[in-house]
Design an enzyme around this catalytic site. Structure first.
Site, short mmCIF file in Angstrom:
data_model
loop_
_atom_site.label_atom_id
_atom_site.label_comp_id
_atom_site.label_asym_id
_atom_site.label_seq_id
_atom_site.Cartn_x
_atom_site.Cartn_y
_atom_site.Cartn_z
CG ASN A 87 -0.33 0.67 2.42
OD1 ASN A 87 -0.30 1.90 2.52
ND2 ASN A 87 0.19 -0.12 3.33
CG LEU A 91 0.76 8.03 6.99
CD1 LEU A 91 1.94 8.69 7.67
CD2 LEU A 91 0.16 6.97 7.90
CB CYS A 148 4.41 5.67 7.57
SG CYS A 148 3.52 5.53 6.01
CG ASN A 210 4.70 0.90 9.71
OD1 ASN A 210 4.03 0.53 8.74
ND2 ASN A 210 4.53 2.06 10.29
#
Lengths: 348, 299
Positions: A87, A91, A148, A210
């Site tokens: 993905n 955010l 992220c 993550n």
């Protein structure tokens, strides 16, 4: 011909399972069971409320919340890959004011721990979000997202460097009395070192891991599938990586760890507890089976009952060599000795 | 409730490389609207059993039989997931989420509706054709495909009494060329229509350009890879004109703008495309998959 049955009704857990104590404690917060839903996979809960009773969850780690609204990345944002997906959502979120006005009040109707994932482009933005959330009723803890891979600034640029990560954690620590959970990236050469650095800077707990940076190429079109080229890999494909991260982070710091990465069954959850996680979070599996979190809770309860384990907490770190009472660890294993923040809590 | 384990009622090859799967799911059949989709697990319920077909596949509803309580999808057999689905036999259980998304409006009192479908975009338009016929709305279908062998559902449209015009890339059936060339002719001959389209991106772009030029309202069903299907993951966004947007979530369709209002809406879209008007992301799974031609910026 019989016809479609609703799949909302999950059979009750096996008899005897009721004697298992599923509750766990992390940084002073009691979770009714060790199964949470992972940030980014559950939005702020509304979309999954039609599928099951959110009161069943140990906790909800909400989608990353930033100071102001973030638009997210251009599409395509998702790609299926073997045993998982990439993905690059970026955010996208409506900002902390919107979260406090619309989402938190709604989530508070449920008896489940709300962990707010905090994101920012700069140290000041992280601090500002943390300050806004400090003392807000209904927020159990903050999860600091320094991992992220899908945004240029913030996120991973902090999470890859122990010094930058520690600086950020210390800065946010000064803004909040809430328990601080720091979410670690697997995209680093030294996860244990990173874990030790954020522990020393004031993290109360860790979450691991993550997504892994990945790339999908469309061979027919001759170009990357995702609009941003790279994305974050999640799903069963990363489970072994996540287990290793949990093992390393827990042993390096002695802090409680929330484990995540490819969990889709109670057995998977048990593996994470055995590796040293105090709780787990179900992520990508929710997209495949919206009832996955409930199924994981029930299957974990059955697993513990079958194994005669009275408390979920008793399973934590159960696969560690010193807990197994079996031969010493293989040469080259990441050793806990001398770790900042002390050795494993229950290693003795 | 949106999650079902539905037994396969019928499984058949619709054309070489294409498969129709009907599921016994009465509540889905009752609820489904044209343009909505089912998010189908390509593996044994509940969690699937194939890691090379891990995510669900969004498949448009092709037809429903409310009496029989069945709902059918028609898909191209392309990879591991769709191969698994095509191998299901009557009685096998398939996990479906749905019906999902905001489908096509049923324009009332707005003259004729032109349905424009290309390739695997044709199936949802058959459902729409049936509903429009039931509502007494005049319908014409324009179907495009690579060749006659890839043309889906032509006979199904004809059985509904819908006039069908066909275009194929190789001329093996109907007009040789683009289906949108046929639509252009139809609009030139007799203006005043609403267009509903589903198909590959170049076709949708051509329909949108045509709608702008002729100043007719059009609705475009957009295909996008998605993960959750229910609005949680934010993985399936398209860009839309920000001013045009209702806050969030699947709202019922309003009457489309007409005349000068529609022209103004299309001008605003052009400004947004040029970067002169604000754009926002909306989820194909929830606010779509059908978007108004005056609001959506196609990639």
């Amino acid at each position: 011909m019989s016809s479609a049955g609703e799949t909302g009704a999950v059979p009750p857990a096996a008899a005897g399972a009721a004697s298992v104590d599923l509750s766990v404690e992390i940084a002073g917060i009691r979770f009714k069971n060790p199964v949470l839903v992972a940030s980014g996979c559950f939005a702020y809960g509304r979309e999954y409320a039609p599928f099951f009773d959110l009161n069943r969850l140990g906790g909800v780690m909400v989608k990353g919340v930033s100071l102001d609204p973030w638009p997210g990345n251009p599409g395509p944002r998702v790609a299926e890959t073997p045993a998982g997906m990439l993905n690059s959502v970026g955010l996208q979120n409506p900002g902390v004011d919107h979260f406090l006005r619309e989402d938190l009040p709604w989530l508070r109707q449920f008896d489940t721990a709300v962990v707010v994932n905090v994101i920012g482009r700069t140290v000041d933005e992280y601090r500002a979000v943390a300050a806004r959330l400090d003392g807000v009723p209904g927020v159990a803890a903050l999860e600091l997202n320094i991992s992220c891979p899908n945004i240029k600034e913030g996120g991973l640029s902090f999470g890859r460097s122990p010094e930058a990560a520690a600086g950020l954690v210390a800065a946010v620590r000064a803004e909040t009395r809430l328990p601080l959970i720091v979410k670690l990236t697997p995209n680093t050469a030294d996860l244990a070192g990173l874990a030790r650095a954020v522990a020393a800077a004031g993290a109360d707990a860790l979450s691991a891991v993550n997504t892994l940076i990945g790339l999908a190429i469309d061979a027919d079109a001759g170009r990357p599938v995702l609009g941003t080229v790279f994305g974050g890999l999640s799903g069963p494909a990363i489970k072994p990586v996540a287990l290793a991260a949990v093992w390393s982070a827990a042993r390096a710091t002695g802090l409680p760890v929330i484990g995540m990465g490819g969990i889709r069954s109670g057995r998977d959850a048990a593996e994470f507890l055995l590796a040293g996680a105090t709780a787990v979070a179900v992520g990508t599996a929710v997209f495949v089976d919206p009832l996955a979190p409930v199924r994981v809770i029930e299957e974990l309860e059955e697993f513990l009952a079958r194994k005669g384990v009275a408390r979920a907490a008793d399973l934590v770190g159960g696969a560690w060599p010193e807990r197994r009472g079996t031969p010493p660890p293989l040469a080259g294993e990441d050793a806990p000795a001398g770790a900042a923040g002390g050795g494993p809590r229950d290693a003795g | 409730m949106l999650l079902w384990e539905a037994p396969v009622a019928e499984s058949r090859q619709a054309a070489p490389g294409y498969h129709e799967l009907a599921l016994a799911a009465p509540a889905v059949a009752l609820q489904a609207r044209p343009g909505q989709f089912l998010h189908v697990l390509c593996g044994r319920p509940p969690g699937g059993d194939g890691l090379d077909r891990y995510l669900r596949r969004p498949l448009s509803v092709f037809r429903v039989d409310r009496q029989a309580g069945t709902v059918a999808v028609l898909f191209r057999v392309r990879g591991e997931g769709t191969r698994w689905l095509a191998a299901r036999r009557p009685g096998d259980l398939v996990s479906v989420l749905g019906p999902l998304g905001r489908g096509f409006p049923l324009p009332a009192g707005a003259g004729r509706v032109l349905l424009v479908g290309g390739g695997v975009g044709i199936p949802p338009l058959l459902f729409q054709a049936g509903e429009l016929r039931r509502a007494g709305v005049p319908v014409e279908a324009f179907l495009g495909a690579r060749s006659a062998a890839h043309l889906l559902a032509e006979d199904d449209f004809r059985r509904l009494g819908v006039p069908v015009a066909v275009a194929t890339d190789d001329g093996s059936r109907g007009h040789r060329g683009l289906v949108t060339e046929l639509v252009e002719r139809a609009l030139a001959g007799r203006p005043g229509a609403t267009v509903c389209a589903c198909g590959p991106l170049p076709m949708l772009r051509a329909v949108q350009r045509l709608a702008v030029r002729r100043n007719v309202p059009a609705y475009l069903s957009v295909e996008q890879t998605m993960a959750c299907g229910v609005g949680a993951c934010l993985g399936c966004p398209v860009r839309v004109v920000a001013e045009e947007v209702y806050p969030s979530g699947p709202e019922p369709w309003r009457e489309p703008p007409r005349g000068g209002d529609l022209e103004a809406a299309y001008r605003r879209l052009e400004r947004a495309v040029r970067g002169e008007a604000a754009v926002a992301y909306r989820r194909v799974c929830l606010e779509g998959p059908v978007f108004a031609a005056w609001e959506v910026l196609l990639a």
